[in-house]
Scaffold this motif. Structure first.
Motif, PDB file in Angstrom:
ATOM      1  N   HIS A  76      36.682  14.646 -57.456  1.00 24.68           N
ATOM      2  CA  HIS A  76      36.146  13.317 -57.768  1.00 24.68           C
ATOM      3  C   HIS A  76      34.693  13.435 -58.244  1.00 24.68           C
ATOM      4  O   HIS A  76      34.290  12.753 -59.184  1.00 24.68           O
ATOM      5  N   LYS A  77      33.922  14.306 -57.598  1.00 21.13           N
ATOM      6  CA  LYS A  77      32.535  14.535 -58.025  1.00 21.13           C
ATOM      7  C   LYS A  77      32.493  15.070 -59.454  1.00 21.13           C
ATOM      8  O   LYS A  77      31.619  14.703 -60.238  1.00 21.13           O
ATOM      9  N   LYS A  78      33.443  15.925 -59.783  1.00 19.25           N
ATOM     10  CA  LYS A  78      33.503  16.489 -61.139  1.00 19.25           C
ATOM     11  C   LYS A  78      33.727  15.377 -62.166  1.00 19.25           C
ATOM     12  O   LYS A  78      33.099  15.351 -63.224  1.00 19.25           O
ATOM     13  N   ILE A  79      34.612  14.432 -61.845  1.00 17.10           N
ATOM     14  CA  ILE A  79      34.860  13.297 -62.739  1.00 17.10           C
ATOM     15  C   ILE A  79      33.588  12.471 -62.890  1.00 17.10           C
ATOM     16  O   ILE A  79      33.241  12.036 -63.990  1.00 17.10           O
ATOM     17  N   HIS A  80      32.869  12.259 -61.791  1.00 16.19           N
ATOM     18  CA  HIS A  80      31.602  11.525 -61.846  1.00 16.19           C
ATOM     19  C   HIS A  80      30.627  12.213 -62.802  1.00 16.19           C
ATOM     20  O   HIS A  80      29.954  11.552 -63.602  1.00 16.19           O
ATOM     21  N   TRP A 111      36.043   3.989 -68.259  1.00 18.15           N
ATOM     22  CA  TRP A 111      35.576   4.159 -66.890  1.00 18.15           C
ATOM     23  C   TRP A 111      36.340   3.217 -65.951  1.00 18.15           C
ATOM     24  O   TRP A 111      36.804   3.618 -64.910  1.00 18.15           O
ATOM     25  N   LEU A 112      36.470   1.966 -66.373  1.00 23.64           N
ATOM     26  CA  LEU A 112      37.168   1.003 -65.521  1.00 23.64           C
ATOM     27  C   LEU A 112      38.645   1.337 -65.392  1.00 23.64           C
ATOM     28  O   LEU A 112      39.183   1.382 -64.290  1.00 23.64           O
ATOM     29  N   LYS A 118      42.381   4.020 -61.248  1.00 25.39           N
ATOM     30  CA  LYS A 118      43.242   5.160 -60.959  1.00 25.39           C
ATOM     31  C   LYS A 118      42.644   6.040 -59.863  1.00 25.39           C
ATOM     32  O   LYS A 118      43.209   6.182 -58.789  1.00 25.39           O
ATOM     33  N   GLU A 119      41.478   6.623 -60.128  1.00 28.09           N
ATOM     34  CA  GLU A 119      40.895   7.592 -59.193  1.00 28.09           C
ATOM     35  C   GLU A 119      40.413   6.932 -57.901  1.00 28.09           C
ATOM     36  O   GLU A 119      40.650   7.455 -56.816  1.00 28.09           O
ATOM     37  N   ASP A 120      39.724   5.804 -58.009  1.00 28.31           N
ATOM     38  CA  ASP A 120      39.202   5.169 -56.800  1.00 28.31           C
ATOM     39  C   ASP A 120      40.308   4.568 -55.936  1.00 28.31           C
ATOM     40  O   ASP A 120      40.167   4.452 -54.727  1.00 28.31           O
ATOM     41  N   MET A 121      41.425   4.218 -56.548  1.00 31.91           N
ATOM     42  CA  MET A 121      42.557   3.721 -55.764  1.00 31.91           C
ATOM     43  C   MET A 121      43.150   4.838 -54.895  1.00 31.91           C
ATOM     44  O   MET A 121      43.734   4.578 -53.850  1.00 31.91           O
ATOM     45  N   LYS A 122      42.947   6.092 -55.301  1.00 33.75           N
ATOM     46  CA  LYS A 122      43.389   7.227 -54.479  1.00 33.75           C
ATOM     47  C   LYS A 122      42.592   7.274 -53.174  1.00 33.75           C
ATOM     48  O   LYS A 122      43.126   7.625 -52.130  1.00 33.75           O
TER      49      LYS A 122
END
Length: 198
Positions: A76-80, A111-112, A118-122
């Motif tokens: 997740h940090k990598k995506i950020h 981003w949204l 997608k990612e934040d729902m994980k």
């Protein structure tokens, strides 16, 4: 088409949800700028606000993921970092106002759609599953209290800020332990308890 905030996108953390709502608004501004005449200064202003807010949000979200023991934190940090780098590239590679408007809209929408939805729902699924697992493990305990199925919102002296406090910290505060906001340095206090419906 503009995506509007919906409570279904909540990750049940007051601070992160408030930041997500703000990012939806900033993305909406970016969308509306596509068909409006704006000066380079106006566009730069929204871009700087968007960039700074994204950086602050990523920092807070990473702290939250660490606090709940989110296992995919490194990915997740990598995506950020990739999103942040995209914004930096946007600023550096702009040819003109229309080019900047289109790129800003693309990043805000991407981003949204791909990150929050997608990612934040994980993160939320992990949190919910962790609560369910804890409840299963504790269901035979006579002293079991359904405390893990609630979210504890604490306030402080910071304007409009809420702290999403984990149940174990909430119990410690109830027993008299003091916790302070890192920003204003004041003791936090219980504002509301929200039951989580499974």
């Amino acid at each position: 088409m503009v995506i509007e905030w919906d409570d279904a996108y909540s990750i049940h953390n007051a601070l992160i949800d408030a930041q997500h709502k703000k990012l939806f608004l900033l993305a909406k501004e970016a969308f509306f700028m596509l068909n409006q005449r704006v000066t380079p200064d106006e566009l730069r202003e929204i871009l700087v606000e968007f960039f700074n807010y994204v950086k602050e949000h990523f920092h807070d979200e990473e702290e939250y993921m660490e606090k709940i023991g989110y296992p995919d934190l490194p990915a997740h940090k990598k995506i950020h970092r990739e999103i942040t780098n995209s914004l930096v590239t946007l600023v550096k590679g702009v040819k003109d106002v229309n080019d900047m408007k289109e790129k800003l809209h693309f990043i805000a929408k991407k981003w949204l759609l791909e990150h929050i939805l997608k990612e934040d729902m994980k993160i939320e699924r992990f949190r919910r599953n962790a609560i369910m697992g804890q409840q299963s493990a504790e269901k035979d305990n006579v002293n079991f209290c359904d405390i893990s199925s609630a979210i504890y919102y604490y306030g402080c002296a910071c304007s409009g800020r809420l702290h999403d406090v984990p149940p174990d910290v909430h119990r410690r505060i109830e027993k008299g332990e003091k916790f302070r906001c890192k920003t204003c340095k004041e003791n936090i206090y219980l504002v509301k308890v929200q039951k989580v419906i499974q």
